[in-house]
Design a protein around this motif. Structure first.
Motif, short mmCIF file in Angstrom:
data_model
loop_
_atom_site.label_atom_id
_atom_site.label_comp_id
_atom_site.label_asym_id
_atom_site.label_seq_id
_atom_site.Cartn_x
_atom_site.Cartn_y
_atom_site.Cartn_z
N ILE A 167 -28.86 -14.57 6.06
CA ILE A 167 -27.45 -14.40 5.71
C ILE A 167 -27.31 -13.12 4.89
O ILE A 167 -28.07 -12.88 3.95
N ALA A 168 -26.34 -12.27 5.27
CA ALA A 168 -26.02 -11.09 4.46
C ALA A 168 -25.06 -11.52 3.35
O ALA A 168 -24.12 -12.28 3.60
N TRP A 169 -25.30 -11.01 2.14
CA TRP A 169 -24.51 -11.45 0.99
C TRP A 169 -23.74 -10.28 0.39
O TRP A 169 -24.19 -9.13 0.43
N ALA A 170 -22.57 -10.57 -0.15
CA ALA A 170 -21.78 -9.56 -0.86
C ALA A 170 -20.92 -10.30 -1.88
O ALA A 170 -20.72 -11.51 -1.80
N GLU A 181 -11.35 -16.65 -11.19
CA GLU A 181 -12.30 -17.53 -11.87
C GLU A 181 -13.61 -17.72 -11.12
O GLU A 181 -14.68 -17.82 -11.71
N GLY A 182 -13.53 -17.81 -9.79
CA GLY A 182 -14.70 -18.20 -9.02
C GLY A 182 -15.43 -17.07 -8.33
O GLY A 182 -16.24 -17.33 -7.43
N PHE A 183 -15.20 -15.81 -8.73
CA PHE A 183 -15.82 -14.72 -7.98
C PHE A 183 -17.33 -14.77 -8.08
O PHE A 183 -17.90 -15.25 -9.06
N GLY A 184 -17.99 -14.23 -7.05
CA GLY A 184 -19.44 -14.20 -7.04
C GLY A 184 -19.96 -13.94 -5.63
O GLY A 184 -19.19 -13.65 -4.71
N LEU A 185 -21.24 -14.06 -5.47
CA LEU A 185 -21.87 -13.78 -4.18
C LEU A 185 -21.50 -14.85 -3.15
O LEU A 185 -21.47 -16.04 -3.44
N ALA A 186 -21.25 -14.37 -1.93
CA ALA A 186 -20.92 -15.23 -0.80
C ALA A 186 -21.35 -14.50 0.46
O ALA A 186 -21.69 -13.30 0.41
N PRO A 187 -21.37 -15.15 1.60
CA PRO A 187 -21.69 -14.43 2.83
C PRO A 187 -20.75 -13.23 3.03
O PRO A 187 -19.55 -13.32 2.77
N SER A 188 -21.30 -12.11 3.47
CA SER A 188 -20.50 -10.91 3.67
C SER A 188 -19.31 -11.20 4.59
O SER A 188 -19.47 -11.83 5.64
N GLY A 189 -18.13 -10.75 4.18
CA GLY A 189 -16.93 -11.02 4.94
C GLY A 189 -16.24 -12.30 4.55
O GLY A 189 -15.26 -12.71 5.19
N TYR A 190 -16.69 -12.95 3.48
CA TYR A 190 -16.16 -14.25 3.11
C TYR A 190 -14.67 -14.21 2.80
O TYR A 190 -13.90 -15.06 3.25
N PRO A 213 -12.65 -5.56 10.47
CA PRO A 213 -13.56 -5.62 11.62
C PRO A 213 -14.88 -6.32 11.33
O PRO A 213 -15.60 -6.68 12.27
N ILE A 214 -15.22 -6.52 10.04
CA ILE A 214 -16.46 -7.26 9.74
C ILE A 214 -16.43 -8.64 10.37
O ILE A 214 -17.48 -9.20 10.70
N LEU A 215 -15.23 -9.19 10.59
CA LEU A 215 -15.14 -10.53 11.17
C LEU A 215 -15.63 -10.58 12.60
O LEU A 215 -15.91 -11.67 13.12
N ASN A 216 -15.76 -9.43 13.23
CA ASN A 216 -16.23 -9.37 14.61
C ASN A 216 -17.69 -8.98 14.70
O ASN A 216 -18.18 -8.64 15.78
N THR A 217 -18.41 -9.05 13.57
CA THR A 217 -19.84 -8.76 13.51
C THR A 217 -20.61 -10.06 13.32
O THR A 217 -20.03 -11.08 12.97
N PRO A 218 -21.92 -10.05 13.51
CA PRO A 218 -22.70 -11.26 13.25
C PRO A 218 -22.53 -11.79 11.81
O PRO A 218 -22.41 -13.00 11.61
N THR A 220 -20.83 -15.46 10.73
CA THR A 220 -21.43 -16.41 9.79
C THR A 220 -20.43 -16.77 8.70
O THR A 220 -20.28 -17.95 8.33
N ALA A 221 -19.72 -15.77 8.17
CA ALA A 221 -18.73 -16.04 7.13
C ALA A 221 -17.64 -16.97 7.65
O ALA A 221 -17.18 -17.88 6.94
#
Length: 272
Positions: A171-174, A196-205, A229-234, A238-239
């Motif tokens: 999983i790519a994270w951002a 309040e809830g920001f933090g690492l999640a799958p890229s494109g979350y 366009p990230i939504l159209n990538t692997p 995943t996100a």
């Protein structure tokens, strides 16, 4: 983290905490309390002008950590992102086992795009609005943090449980806002609310969450797929699956049942 007082005693404790915070932060209460609007009360500050005074509470032993510190940490972490300015934080005395924190922020009088996270009418915003949103979400994603918004252990468990799709090995994270929906975006700007809830999640979350909450409005959903366009990538697929699992889990508890079938259709389309 916050709920309206349910008893007279709870209300009096909250009001006492609010008065103490207002005095400490130099704010004069200038409008009606809005118990149901995340504890926010409008007021006036001699230096900052119109402000929101936001009161949150939690049992004293839980008054710390990601949600408690989120807005204060976001103020330092994302200085260029369009969000309410944080002017001050005040931690009041513990009252009958409850801790209170007050946050003094700039007053945002522009309405949000929707009263609830789910968008039920097509969103007509100018190109400048979408460009600003893209810039801010890209800035957030590119920012380093040690905070976690979505845990890998939860993904491994929840993805097969709620979508029927096995969790990917990689999983790519951002960094993500983590709660990016239409009730947290104003109609001008946009200003992005509630970090309040920001933090690492799958890229494109964040774009995936916006997309999922727009599934009842096909034109807006299509615009989001085009603008992010990230939504159209692997990574983006995943996100989308992770977001679908998040919202299907929430729907299993009674939240936004109108999204269940669109989310299932999304899972089928993404998993093909």
């Amino acid at each position: 983290m916050y709920s309206p007082p349910t008893t007279h005693a709870d209300e009096q404790r909250a009001l006492a905490a609010q008065r103490a915070a207002a005095a400490a932060l130099g704010i004069t209460i200038a409008g009606p309390r809005r118990w149901g609007y995340q504890g926010r009360t409008p007021g006036q500050h001699p230096e900052y002008g119109a402000c929101w005074l936001r009161l949150i509470s939690a049992p004293a032993e839980y008054a710390s950590g990601k949600l408690w510190e989120g807005n204060a940490q976001a103020a330092a972490t994302f200085p260029s992102v369009r969000k309410p300015a944080l002017h001050g934080v005040y931690d009041g005395a513990v009252r009958d086992g409850l801790a209170y924190r007050a946050e003094l922020t700039s007053y945002i009088d522009t309405p949000v795009c929707a009263p609830e996270p789910v968008l039920t009418g097509e969103l007509e915003r100018p190109e400048t609005w979408w460009k600003s949103l893209r810039t801010d979400l890209e800035t957030i994603a590119a920012t380093t943090t040690e905070r976690v918004a979505v845990r890998r252990q939860w993904i491994d468990r929840a993805l097969p449980q709620y979508t029927g799709v096995p969790a990917p090995e990689e999983i790519a994270w951002a960094t993500a806002h983590g709660d990016c929906h239409f009730a947290n975006l104003t109609t001008t700007g946009p200003t992005l609310l509630d970090f309040e809830g920001f933090g690492l999640a799958p890229s494109g979350y964040d774009p995936a969450l916006l997309y999922a909450y727009s599934l009842l409005t096909p034109q807006t959903a299509a615009r989001i797929r085009t603008d992010f366009p990230i939504l159209n990538t692997p990574a983006g697929r995943t996100a989308l699956l992770v977001v679908a699992a998040v919202l299907l889990q929430s729907a299993s508890r009674g939240d936004h049942p109108e999204l269940i079938e669109p989310l299932r259709a999304l899972v089928t389309a993404v998993a093909m």
